[in-house]
Design a protein around this motif. Sequence first.
Motif, PDB file in Angstrom:
ATOM      1  N   THR A 243       8.941  -3.224  54.056  1.00 13.61           N
ATOM      2  CA  THR A 243       9.051  -1.783  53.882  1.00 13.61           C
ATOM      3  C   THR A 243      10.136  -1.456  52.883  1.00 13.61           C
ATOM      4  OG1 THR A 243      10.683  -1.543  55.644  1.00 13.61           O
ATOM      5  CG2 THR A 243       8.356  -1.477  56.286  1.00 13.61           C
ATOM      6  N   ALA A 244      10.043  -0.196  52.372  1.00 14.54           N
ATOM      7  CA  ALA A 244      11.058   0.229  51.405  1.00 14.54           C
ATOM      8  C   ALA A 244      12.432   0.237  52.030  1.00 14.54           C
ATOM      9  CB  ALA A 244      10.692   1.620  50.875  1.00 14.54           C
ATOM     10  N   GLY A 245      12.504   0.652  53.323  1.00 11.00           N
ATOM     11  CA  GLY A 245      13.800   0.680  54.000  1.00 11.00           C
ATOM     12  C   GLY A 245      14.413  -0.690  54.121  1.00 11.00           C
ATOM     13  N   PHE A 246      13.583  -1.690  54.473  1.00 13.90           N
ATOM     14  CA  PHE A 246      14.068  -3.059  54.587  1.00 13.90           C
ATOM     15  C   PHE A 246      14.532  -3.573  53.231  1.00 13.90           C
ATOM     16  CE2 PHE A 246      13.414  -7.664  54.483  1.00 13.90           C
ATOM     17  CZ  PHE A 246      14.183  -8.051  55.571  1.00 13.90           C
ATOM     18  N   ALA A 247      13.749  -3.295  52.190  1.00 11.50           N
ATOM     19  CA  ALA A 247      14.123  -3.736  50.837  1.00 11.50           C
ATOM     20  C   ALA A 247      15.452  -3.117  50.418  1.00 11.50           C
ATOM     21  CB  ALA A 247      13.026  -3.357  49.847  1.00 11.50           C
ATOM     22  N   ASP A 248      15.665  -1.864  50.762  1.00 13.58           N
ATOM     23  CA  ASP A 248      16.934  -1.200  50.433  1.00 13.58           C
ATOM     24  C   ASP A 248      18.095  -1.858  51.165  1.00 13.58           C
ATOM     25  OD1 ASP A 248      15.615   0.567  48.804  1.00 13.58           O
ATOM     26  OD2 ASP A 248      15.514   2.178  50.300  1.00 13.58           O
ATOM     27  N   GLN A 249      17.865  -2.240  52.423  1.00 11.33           N
ATOM     28  CA  GLN A 249      18.924  -2.888  53.199  1.00 11.33           C
ATOM     29  C   GLN A 249      19.279  -4.258  52.630  1.00 11.33           C
ATOM     30  OE1 GLN A 249      16.933  -2.543  57.071  1.00 11.33           O
ATOM     31  NE2 GLN A 249      18.586  -1.209  57.766  1.00 11.33           N
ATOM     32  N   VAL A 250      18.263  -4.991  52.221  1.00 14.12           N
ATOM     33  CA  VAL A 250      18.506  -6.310  51.609  1.00 14.12           C
ATOM     34  C   VAL A 250      19.253  -6.148  50.290  1.00 14.12           C
ATOM     35  CG1 VAL A 250      17.415  -8.344  50.590  1.00 14.12           C
ATOM     36  CG2 VAL A 250      16.535  -7.405  52.732  1.00 14.12           C
ATOM     37  N   THR A 251      18.867  -5.141  49.520  1.00 12.94           N
ATOM     38  CA  THR A 251      19.550  -4.876  48.248  1.00 12.94           C
ATOM     39  C   THR A 251      21.014  -4.533  48.480  1.00 12.94           C
ATOM     40  OG1 THR A 251      17.503  -4.089  47.237  1.00 12.94           O
ATOM     41  CG2 THR A 251      19.567  -3.428  46.182  1.00 12.94           C
ATOM     42  N   ALA A 252      21.276  -3.709  49.504  1.00 13.86           N
ATOM     43  CA  ALA A 252      22.659  -3.331  49.819  1.00 13.86           C
ATOM     44  C   ALA A 252      23.469  -4.564  50.223  1.00 13.86           C
ATOM     45  CB  ALA A 252      22.677  -2.294  50.939  1.00 13.86           C
ATOM     46  N   LEU A 253      22.867  -5.460  51.016  1.00 11.50           N
ATOM     47  CA  LEU A 253      23.544  -6.694  51.413  1.00 11.50           C
ATOM     48  C   LEU A 253      23.840  -7.557  50.196  1.00 11.50           C
ATOM     49  CD1 LEU A 253      24.517  -8.768  53.526  1.00 11.50           C
ATOM     50  CD2 LEU A 253      22.142  -9.573  53.692  1.00 11.50           C
ATOM     51  N   PHE A 254      22.867  -7.659  49.277  1.00 11.86           N
ATOM     52  CA  PHE A 254      23.056  -8.476  48.080  1.00 11.86           C
ATOM     53  C   PHE A 254      24.164  -7.904  47.196  1.00 11.86           C
ATOM     54  CE2 PHE A 254      22.222  -9.977  43.810  1.00 11.86           C
ATOM     55  CZ  PHE A 254      21.952 -11.320  44.020  1.00 11.86           C
ATOM     56  N   VAL A 255      24.173  -6.586  47.027  1.00  6.14           N
ATOM     57  CA  VAL A 255      25.205  -5.950  46.195  1.00  6.14           C
ATOM     58  C   VAL A 255      26.585  -6.134  46.831  1.00  6.14           C
ATOM     59  CG1 VAL A 255      26.063  -3.743  45.316  1.00  6.14           C
ATOM     60  CG2 VAL A 255      23.626  -4.283  45.160  1.00  6.14           C
ATOM     61  N   PHE A 256      26.658  -6.002  48.157  1.00  3.53           N
ATOM     62  CA  PHE A 256      27.932  -6.229  48.850  1.00  3.53           C
ATOM     63  C   PHE A 256      28.406  -7.663  48.647  1.00  3.53           C
ATOM     64  CE2 PHE A 256      29.902  -7.955  52.738  1.00  3.53           C
ATOM     65  CZ  PHE A 256      31.104  -7.255  52.717  1.00  3.53           C
ATOM     66  N   SER A 257      27.481  -8.617  48.792  1.00  2.00           N
ATOM     67  CA  SER A 257      27.826 -10.023  48.592  1.00  2.00           C
ATOM     68  C   SER A 257      28.259 -10.286  47.155  1.00  2.00           C
ATOM     69  CB  SER A 257      26.618 -10.894  48.943  1.00  2.00           C
ATOM     70  OG  SER A 257      26.842 -12.243  48.604  1.00  2.00           O
ATOM     71  N   LEU A 258      27.568  -9.654  46.218  1.00  2.00           N
ATOM     72  CA  LEU A 258      27.901  -9.812  44.793  1.00  2.00           C
ATOM     73  C   LEU A 258      29.310  -9.304  44.510  1.00  2.00           C
ATOM     74  CD1 LEU A 258      26.472 -10.605  42.050  1.00  2.00           C
ATOM     75  CD2 LEU A 258      26.067  -8.164  41.754  1.00  2.00           C
ATOM     76  N   ALA A 259      29.616  -8.109  45.024  1.00  2.00           N
ATOM     77  CA  ALA A 259      30.931  -7.515  44.776  1.00  2.00           C
ATOM     78  C   ALA A 259      32.037  -8.330  45.428  1.00  2.00           C
ATOM     79  CB  ALA A 259      30.949  -6.077  45.297  1.00  2.00           C
ATOM     80  N   SER A 260      31.821  -8.750  46.661  1.00  4.01           N
ATOM     81  CA  SER A 260      32.859  -9.513  47.355  1.00  4.01           C
ATOM     82  C   SER A 260      33.018 -10.905  46.765  1.00  4.01           C
ATOM     83  CB  SER A 260      32.533  -9.606  48.853  1.00  4.01           C
ATOM     84  OG  SER A 260      31.296 -10.265  49.054  1.00  4.01           O
ATOM     85  N   GLY A 261      31.921 -11.470  46.242  1.00  3.91           N
ATOM     86  CA  GLY A 261      31.985 -12.823  45.699  1.00  3.91           C
ATOM     87  C   GLY A 261      32.680 -12.921  44.362  1.00  3.91           C
ATOM     88  N   TYR A 262      32.556 -11.893  43.528  1.00  3.56           N
ATOM     89  CA  TYR A 262      33.125 -11.963  42.179  1.00  3.56           C
ATOM     90  C   TYR A 262      34.509 -11.335  42.076  1.00  3.56           C
ATOM     91  CZ  TYR A 262      28.912 -13.844  40.032  1.00  3.56           C
ATOM     92  OH  TYR A 262      27.868 -14.673  39.660  1.00  3.56           O
ATOM     93  N   THR A 263      34.922 -10.542  43.061  1.00  2.00           N
ATOM     94  CA  THR A 263      36.259  -9.943  43.007  1.00  2.00           C
ATOM     95  C   THR A 263      37.313 -10.972  43.411  1.00  2.00           C
ATOM     96  OG1 THR A 263      35.856  -9.063  45.236  1.00  2.00           O
ATOM     97  CG2 THR A 263      35.508  -7.564  43.378  1.00  2.00           C
ATOM     98  N   PRO A 264      38.566 -10.771  42.961  1.00  2.00           N
ATOM     99  CA  PRO A 264      39.609 -11.754  43.276  1.00  2.00           C
ATOM    100  C   PRO A 264      39.820 -11.923  44.775  1.00  2.00           C
ATOM    101  CG  PRO A 264      40.324 -10.273  41.530  1.00  2.00           C
ATOM    102  CD  PRO A 264      39.046  -9.702  42.069  1.00  2.00           C
ATOM    103  N   GLY A 265      40.040 -13.135  45.172  1.00  2.00           N
ATOM    104  CA  GLY A 265      40.318 -13.504  46.548  1.00  2.00           C
ATOM    105  C   GLY A 265      40.839 -14.925  46.556  1.00  2.00           C
ATOM    106  N   PRO A 266      41.200 -15.449  47.720  1.00  2.00           N
ATOM    107  CA  PRO A 266      41.753 -16.814  47.764  1.00  2.00           C
ATOM    108  C   PRO A 266      40.871 -17.869  47.100  1.00  2.00           C
ATOM    109  CG  PRO A 266      42.112 -15.713  49.855  1.00  2.00           C
ATOM    110  CD  PRO A 266      41.250 -14.792  49.043  1.00  2.00           C
ATOM    111  N   ASN A 267      39.570 -17.866  47.400  1.00  2.00           N
ATOM    112  CA  ASN A 267      38.681 -18.860  46.782  1.00  2.00           C
ATOM    113  C   ASN A 267      38.701 -18.759  45.267  1.00  2.00           C
ATOM    114  OD1 ASN A 267      37.566 -20.364  48.926  1.00  2.00           O
ATOM    115  ND2 ASN A 267      36.108 -18.739  49.401  1.00  2.00           N
ATOM    116  N   ASN A 268      38.533 -17.548  44.751  1.00  2.00           N
ATOM    117  CA  ASN A 268      38.426 -17.370  43.301  1.00  2.00           C
ATOM    118  C   ASN A 268      39.742 -17.650  42.583  1.00  2.00           C
ATOM    119  OD1 ASN A 268      35.751 -16.715  43.597  1.00  2.00           O
ATOM    120  ND2 ASN A 268      36.099 -14.511  43.633  1.00  2.00           N
ATOM    121  N   VAL A 269      40.848 -17.269  43.188  1.00  2.00           N
ATOM    122  CA  VAL A 269      42.148 -17.559  42.580  1.00  2.00           C
ATOM    123  C   VAL A 269      42.360 -19.067  42.482  1.00  2.00           C
ATOM    124  CG1 VAL A 269      44.651 -17.419  42.941  1.00  2.00           C
ATOM    125  CG2 VAL A 269      43.232 -15.387  43.261  1.00  2.00           C
ATOM    126  N   MET A 270      42.027 -19.788  43.546  1.00  5.95           N
ATOM    127  CA  MET A 270      42.218 -21.239  43.524  1.00  5.95           C
ATOM    128  C   MET A 270      41.242 -21.931  42.580  1.00  5.95           C
ATOM    129  SD  MET A 270      43.306 -22.300  47.395  1.00  5.95           S
ATOM    130  CE  MET A 270      41.766 -21.803  48.141  1.00  5.95           C
TER     131      MET A 270
END
Length: 212
Positions: A2-29
């Motif tokens: 469904t469109a609602g499910f697709a939107d939720q998956v997209t939101a999860l992916f965007v959240f993961s993308l933002a958290s993964g590429y922003t500075p944090g302990p893993n990325n700094v090291m």
Amino acid sequence: MTAGFADQVTALFVFSLASGYTPGPNNVMLLASGVNHGFRRTVPHIAGVVVGFPTMAAAVALGLGALFRAQPGLHGAIEAVGVVYLLWLAARIGFQPVEGELESGAAPRRPFSFLEAAAFQVVNVKGWITAISGASIYLPTGLTPLQGTSLIFVVFFVNAVGSASTWAAFGTMIARLLGTARRRRIFNAVMAIALVASLWPAWVDLWRAVHG
């Protein structure tokens, strides 16, 4: 789907993308390892992050997050251990011998191994916050535990491959600009400070726990 499910998956992916590429302990090291050891020697570190963090996020989605909500003291204990360990890592990065000093007898520091990088996720404060937020806020509704766990793992795995490789590669590229021992020392000191700064959410949590 469904469109609602697709939107939720997209939101999860965007959240993961933002958290993964922003500075944090893993990325700094990873950035520091790329500068000091090069991309090839940092590959085991990258692999440890790519496997370790999605596994931790999947464990949270499977029920570990509920355990932390029921036992907030357990999460606080992990945060405290994580802070101490990350402070030690910051000191290790900040005082890492650089090229030119090694000739004078200083012991070289090796990059993280796969197992070390994977195990580090247990005390990665930003990682816990990201995993709990992803599972409790962004995970689509109506999924079985196995489906939710699998989705969390795949989404965070895909983004971890890109973000971990990018940060390590960026470190390898800027290493060319750090051609002197003095520049390397300054860079390592800045990375140590950045690693400590990435603990800000944990400092806030610990302050609240101590002062009510």
